[in-house]
Design an enzyme around this catalytic site. Sequence first.
Site, PDB file in Angstrom:
ATOM      1  N   GLY A 138       0.833  -1.192   0.000  1.00 19.98           N
ATOM      2  CA  GLY A 138       0.000   0.000   0.000  1.00 19.98           C
ATOM      3  C   GLY A 138       0.864   1.237   0.000  1.00 19.98           C
TER       4      GLY A 138
ATOM      5  CB  VAL B 213       3.708  -5.481   5.176  1.00 18.32           C
ATOM      6  CG1 VAL B 213       3.917  -6.195   6.509  1.00 18.32           C
ATOM      7  CG2 VAL B 213       3.438  -4.009   5.413  1.00 18.32           C
TER       8      VAL B 213
ATOM      9  CE  LYS C 284       3.845  -1.200   7.394  1.00 19.80           C
ATOM     10  NZ  LYS C 284       2.645  -0.512   7.939  1.00 19.80           N
TER      11      LYS C 284
ATOM     12  CG  ASP D 236      -4.481   5.342   8.247  1.00 19.61           C
ATOM     13  OD1 ASP D 236      -5.548   5.760   7.761  1.00 19.61           O
ATOM     14  OD2 ASP D 236      -3.794   4.452   7.722  1.00 19.61           O
TER      15      ASP D 236
END
Length: 898
Positions: free
Chosen positions: A21, A26, A41, A134
């Site tokens: 993303g 990841v 990540k 988020d």
Amino acid sequence: MPLTQGTRIGAYAIDALLGAGGMGEVYRARDTKLNRDVALKVLPPLVANDPDRLARFRREAQVLASLNDPHIAQIYGFEDAGGTHALVMELVDGPTLAERIARGPIPLDDALAIARQIAAALAAAHEQGIVHRDLKPANVKVREDGAVKVLDFGLAKALGPDSSSAMASGDAANSPTITTPAMTAIGMILGTAAYMAPEQARGRPVDKRADIWAFGVVLYEMLTGRRPFDGDDITETLASVVKEAPDLTAVPPSVRRALARCLEKDPRKRLRDIGDVWDLIDEPAPAASAQPPRAWADWRSWALAGAIVVAAASAVAALWRRPPVSLPRAVEFELLPPEGARFGTGPMATVVSPDGRAIVFRAQTDVTDDQDRSSSLWVRRLDSNTAWMSLPGTAEASCPFWSPDSQSVAFVQDGKLRRTAIAGGSPVTLADVTGQCRGGTWGRAGTIVLSDDTKLVRVPASGGTPQPLRAPDTARQERYLEFPQFLPDGRHFLFYTQSEIDGVRGTDVSSIDAPAEATRILPGASAKYVAPDGPYPGFVLWPRGQTLVAQRFDADRLRLDGDPALVVDNVSGVAFGTGLALFSTSDTGVLAYHLKGTTSTPRSTLTWLDRAGHAVGTVGDHESYGELALSPDGSRVAVWRGDSAGQNLWFIDVARGASARLTTEAGNQSYPVWSPDGTQIVFASIGNGGLYRKPAGVSGQEAVLLENGDRNLPLDWSRDGRYLLYDEGSTRIADWDLWVLPMEANGKPRPYLATPFNEINAKFSPDGHWVAYQSNQSTRFEIYVSPFPDAAAAPAALVSTAGGVLPRWSHDGRALYYVSADDELMEVPVTPGATFKVGTPVPLFKLPPLQRANSAGVWTWDVTADGQRFLVNTTPSQEGAAPAPIIVDTDWRAKLPR
């Protein structure tokens, strides 16, 4: 391009791609150094190729790595290898909440269970000043066992200040969302915009209230299976966030108030603290057809908890196998401590959670002669098949009390008020504490009232500086304000007024709005409130003699109703008749207590140690000993001993080990002081503060030496027999002064040394010209010597060099012994004369554990006349002793007369 299996980034070997993303890719990877699986990540070029942004990301990651909560995925480190930059994180298995929602709405009970864990994660981060920014279902993992982990805390901020504005303009690439093939298949990409708070969507600065908005969106989506704000693209979604009102008729009525406050578009009107959301949720009561009218999930779990049923064990066991609706309301059973530990004593050692589903207690572990006794907090669930669980980071913690939602425990440790989640994680510091904690209460409105030393203070549950609430009324000789407890309105609270005077002690009620005003509701004892529940009214429980009684209490009118009724007829009492008892109760009717005789002072041994600290003999049996004093000729020892008959003074013959009781009065007779010829004993009665004299034998009448309404402790009797040195604690709560009582007929006491500090544990020199004592005038206790009879005749001589307590003179007056700050028994040569000269202190040996625990103020050692042996109250012995249990009664109210 995705990394292939086996690729190495530093010490990490790539295994498989988990998702990708805006925040990068990841991977599941193997930590080859620590031999564990991690999530790696790998940062995208947006971050990796921008030095400023990469530096900012590193700094932010360092802050996020400080988070340590069981519901937050941990950041382990930051790896930089061959130009590839990767964040090393905890690998959390299980589906995301987004994948769970894709299967349809989540039932209310399950959704609230998940929401509670998300809220706990947010609260832990917010207390550290960290905002997620988020939060969304894709960033929440729900494991097979129901445990929740929130991912990507604060990483949206790490992208840089332009990330929000980029999203607002439709640049979806900057979304930190990580998508998986499964999520892509169900059309759940680009979810970030739907969870943005209005101020975040407008590109304005955000704080923790943005997370509270996102929490409301997530809870709404769990309950309905759809988002409250949505659109065909990012622009329409953001417009819905800013302009449209959510349809709250789609969610259960019990959560509408909470969601309305979370989804308030004006952040100034929005809920300010995530912990407050539970005050707005009306959780449904269990159906009567499913279980008895209580909060228990399944009565059969009591059997699984390993309980020992006290009465009718076989019959009750058979009942437990039937459906829950057929089981009796009230069951009693015993809980034993964990292997190798024993329950702590004191009125704050064992506390039932508000929902009655768990017990927290302070346990002490067994030790050997060369080890310290250690204690920590343990939790036992009562509604599931679980064992005792030690709470990490609670070594030497004291004064535990529960959060109103029963999910966290607050406690005092190292001068700090801290809290920890019972689900795990590291403790969080809330405030500084200036003295000994004597109880606390955590209100639903987010306020903690704490008994700090002698006074009550107010502390925000989120942390902050304690604010004074109420101090003892010294004119009434109040000594301590203890054991506060909020009443249901969250404003009024009960507290116990402690004093040496019988007429002053009792339970009062006050409020945080007018703390200077208080009303006595119960004289002489400390009461605990139990809220109304179903058919039961509110009650208060308190000890009366050796029994525990209950009486109806109207929390609206703040008064007792009806007559007291017996609950337990043999409850263990503590604190020497001060109206306290070892029990705790929940609002759901669960009572935990200790029986009389099971929680007395731990047994110990009076041990002879030589000058190297080696044990060379013992005196008497293993008993519950306290302060002691050798007779002038060394043939006997007078010692405090606690047992089921009370707390009295005993004699022990040093040669034969035979013992006999000296005092027989009720209460606590303590602090023995021998006359110079060994024919008499002076002692204190802690109950009334008086000083008494009695022949040093098994018979003879006591004579009153001093009864002045103050608390007095005898310290020493001069060699010439003329003076008694004693401590007086008067109406000045934190001030102990040295006084002298002439032992002649009609002698009038006079102050010897009275300062704003504490002067305690004093001893006459053998020639009677000097007094050694400890004082905290230099921020910690040190040993000083002043001339007698006039302390002001010469400056005090400082004897200790790095802290000291409990001085003793050698028989010839040429040396002083004392206990150092690091528990060493010290010897220092001294030369009395026109001036008092002090040599260099020399350590002899480290004192055993029990002595160290009492070294600040209790005489638990003495030295022989030749200075070659020391009689020390040493490590408690548990030889042949069965562990003392906690008795749990699942509904004591069912036993009350109707």
